[in-house]
Design an enzyme around this catalytic site. Sequence first.
Site, short mmCIF file in Angstrom:
data_model
loop_
_atom_site.label_atom_id
_atom_site.label_comp_id
_atom_site.label_asym_id
_atom_site.label_seq_id
_atom_site.Cartn_x
_atom_site.Cartn_y
_atom_site.Cartn_z
N SER A 132 0.79 -1.24 0.00
CA SER A 132 0.00 0.00 0.00
C SER A 132 0.82 1.28 0.00
O SER A 132 0.24 2.38 -0.01
CB SER A 132 -0.96 0.01 1.20
OG SER A 132 -2.02 -0.89 0.97
N LYS A 135 -0.28 3.63 -2.64
CA LYS A 135 -1.34 4.64 -2.52
C LYS A 135 -0.77 6.06 -2.41
O LYS A 135 -1.49 7.03 -2.67
CB LYS A 135 -2.22 4.34 -1.31
CG LYS A 135 -3.03 3.05 -1.45
CD LYS A 135 -3.92 2.84 -0.24
CE LYS A 135 -4.78 1.59 -0.37
NZ LYS A 135 -4.05 0.35 -0.14
N SER A 189 -5.59 3.25 4.54
CA SER A 189 -5.20 2.32 3.49
C SER A 189 -6.41 1.57 2.93
O SER A 189 -6.35 0.37 2.66
CB SER A 189 -4.15 1.33 4.01
OG SER A 189 -3.21 1.02 3.01
N LYS A 294 3.20 6.64 5.09
CA LYS A 294 2.32 5.61 4.51
C LYS A 294 2.85 4.25 4.90
O LYS A 294 4.05 3.99 4.85
CB LYS A 294 2.24 5.72 2.98
CG LYS A 294 1.20 4.77 2.37
CD LYS A 294 -0.20 5.23 2.73
CE LYS A 294 -1.23 4.13 2.42
NZ LYS A 294 -1.26 3.06 3.46
#
Length: 359
Positions: A132, A135, A189, A294
């Site tokens: 992720s 993202k 997420s 992140k």
Amino acid sequence: MAAALIAGSVMPTASLAATGTQPSKTKSTKAAKPAGGAKKVRSAKAPVKTRVVKTAKTGTRVESARTVVKVSPRKSVVVQVEPAKASFGQQYGLHRTDDPLDLKSSVALVVDQDTNQVLLSKNPHAVLPIASITKLMTGLVVTEAHQSLDDVLTISQDDVDTEKGSSSRLLVGTQLTRGEMMHLALMSSENRAANALGRHYPGGLPAFVQAMNAKAQLLGMHDTRYVEPTGLSSQNQSSARDLAVLVNAAYSHPILRELTTSTDASVAVGRRQLQFHTTNGLVRNPSWEIGLQKTGYISEAGRCLVMQAHLAGRKLIMVLLDSAGKYSRIGDAERIRKWLTSEAGPALGSALAPAAVHN
């Protein structure tokens, strides 16, 4: 800054060609005879050895080399337990790379954001699935396309995960603004939200993925490839060097700094208010001053984390990939923070870092 962050190296890095070994096999426990009336559940594959244990309070439970499954006190069932899948980093042998901080992540990079000085480097050129962390590029493409954050987007069946079969509280038909979708994708997420952002890009999902790859190339992220906007696919891959460049680019946008470091969000889904939370507990930790972050996880990638943070009077970019263990990436980040803020930090830093990495 973009091109500069991918220059130079400090510590010896593991060669994927040289270390492309297969993961070692995990030994299972010896099978015991099932308790009375036990049923054996087998698949077409060779079964994983298990044993049945009776306890007074919880009844029968099934133990294997990796998993304990509790079942009915009156009925015991022997089940097959699949061994955990090794990450790409484990298969490549990257976890055998030593580093002075004894990090659990097989890949690590810490860079001074202002001077481009590399403070810590461990397998920075290894190309691995990034889960992720993907993202972050999804948010960057949406932001730089200047799409209205007030537009209402709808979750469709196309946003349901068929790659990993993950669940979501955003049911098909859920309507949220683009801003809310981006918030949930970056903070919590949320996979369906991230996919919906890509679908609602001009030209749809194929055009969005093309824009992701074009942006990566523009930034000089030549080790990076995207095939979808969520990170569920192990084909989304990058290196620590490239991800440091991505973090630096994303940090230039206030909206991305705000959404990635948010701790909680409440959104209206139909008649309900749903609460969402950050996937990175360090955001709430007063010992940290995080400007952007992140997290990511799929089995092929291990636990991943990228951050921009103020530590020891410096603005730093930190990348941790393929960390083994649920909390090990957080533990690695803490090891790095304590090292940077300790008296031993400068002495150790002189061994880990060059004088500077020039443009």
